[in-house]
Design a protein around this motif. Sequence first.
Motif, short mmCIF file in Angstrom:
data_model
loop_
_atom_site.label_atom_id
_atom_site.label_comp_id
_atom_site.label_asym_id
_atom_site.label_seq_id
_atom_site.Cartn_x
_atom_site.Cartn_y
_atom_site.Cartn_z
N LEU A 104 0.83 -1.21 0.00
CA LEU A 104 0.00 0.00 0.00
C LEU A 104 0.86 1.25 0.00
O LEU A 104 0.56 2.24 -0.69
CB LEU A 104 -0.93 -0.01 1.22
CG LEU A 104 -2.07 -1.03 1.18
CD1 LEU A 104 -2.73 -1.14 2.55
CD2 LEU A 104 -3.10 -0.64 0.13
N GLU A 105 1.95 1.25 0.77
CA GLU A 105 2.85 2.40 0.81
C GLU A 105 3.55 2.60 -0.53
O GLU A 105 3.68 3.74 -1.01
CB GLU A 105 3.87 2.23 1.93
CG GLU A 105 4.90 3.34 2.04
CD GLU A 105 4.32 4.67 2.49
OE1 GLU A 105 5.07 5.65 2.54
OE2 GLU A 105 3.09 4.74 2.79
N ARG A 108 1.09 4.13 -2.88
CA ARG A 108 0.82 5.53 -2.55
C ARG A 108 1.94 6.44 -3.03
O ARG A 108 1.68 7.46 -3.71
CB ARG A 108 0.64 5.69 -1.04
CG ARG A 108 0.28 7.10 -0.59
CD ARG A 108 0.31 7.26 0.92
NE ARG A 108 1.65 7.16 1.46
CZ ARG A 108 2.55 8.15 1.42
NH1 ARG A 108 2.23 9.32 0.85
NH2 ARG A 108 3.74 7.98 1.94
N ALA A 111 2.16 6.60 -6.86
CA ALA A 111 1.18 7.52 -7.47
C ALA A 111 1.67 8.96 -7.42
O ALA A 111 1.44 9.74 -8.35
CB ALA A 111 -0.16 7.38 -6.75
N GLU A 112 2.37 9.33 -6.34
CA GLU A 112 2.91 10.69 -6.23
C GLU A 112 3.97 10.96 -7.30
O GLU A 112 4.19 12.11 -7.67
CB GLU A 112 3.51 10.89 -4.85
CG GLU A 112 2.48 10.87 -3.72
CD GLU A 112 3.13 10.95 -2.35
OE1 GLU A 112 4.40 10.91 -2.28
OE2 GLU A 112 2.39 11.06 -1.35
N HIS A 165 -4.91 -2.46 -4.24
CA HIS A 165 -3.53 -2.52 -3.78
C HIS A 165 -3.43 -3.27 -2.44
O HIS A 165 -4.20 -3.03 -1.53
CB HIS A 165 -2.97 -1.11 -3.61
CG HIS A 165 -2.88 -0.34 -4.90
ND1 HIS A 165 -2.08 -0.73 -5.95
CD2 HIS A 165 -3.49 0.81 -5.30
CE1 HIS A 165 -2.21 0.12 -6.94
NE2 HIS A 165 -3.06 1.06 -6.57
#
Length: 294
Positions: A104-105, A108, A111-112, A165
Amino acid sequence: MARKIGFIGLGIMGSHMAANLVRAGYDVSGYDVVPASVEKLLQAGGKPAPTIAEAVAGAEVVITMLPDSPQVAEVVLGAGGVLESAPAGLLLIDMSSIAPETSLEVARVGAEHGVQVLDAPVSGGEQGAIKASLSIMVGGEADVFETARPIFEDLGRTIVHVGGHGAGQTVKAANQLMVAGIISLVSEAIVLLEASGVDGERGLEVLAGGLAGNRILDLKASTMLGREFAPGFRIDLHHKDMGIALSAARAAGVALPVTGLVAQLVSAARAMGHGSLDHSALLKVVEELSGRNT
């Protein structure tokens, strides 16, 4: 579909997976901390990458196949890692078996950076990697999964998008608790048969043909009976995976009592010094408990 792939992590599984992608016609650049592993990719027709950045350079897809969450975090998120070098639009497929929260991290932060991410752990062991017959459980966006499907089809036979995810890692945790549990029961069956004077090979043959039949019997019965434990999947890695399964159970608020017991057997195998052996060496733990050391 993308033709240039950066592959990071060329161990027991990754080396064969990368070689299969080369055979499928992809331009594969590979990186590993062990030079001999990179040399194997070169012999298979791939290209060596001396750094992570060079494996990522020019790649449309990057695949990571690493031992655990800390290695994935370092390789993907750390200084000199994948995301530091990744162009926007890169597809990152992490095929390691790690904690769902790490996936998940990665998604995340990816995506950035404008990077699409899938978590896609596998099951099938070294033989599945060699034969491109792996089972692949994929978490992430459905449209990204469809984009990556041709790559998965060159690596495995059972390919399923299981959710968002981190979902791939949760399914892998379920896979690993089942595999360890079945190996433990096969080990107990072997000890019972042999201690009772029954031929183990004949006993397992008939068990494999009935309701007790399973893939562990199909793939590992002969080596377990022969006490051959060359690693296809090491006890050390399965110990890590059992920890992930128990952590996932805690996060979900569920009780997995048999998983807890089997995790202790895996832990015992490591404590006995068997961490580098195949996970079928759980047989040695059952024998030790039964006073039947071989």
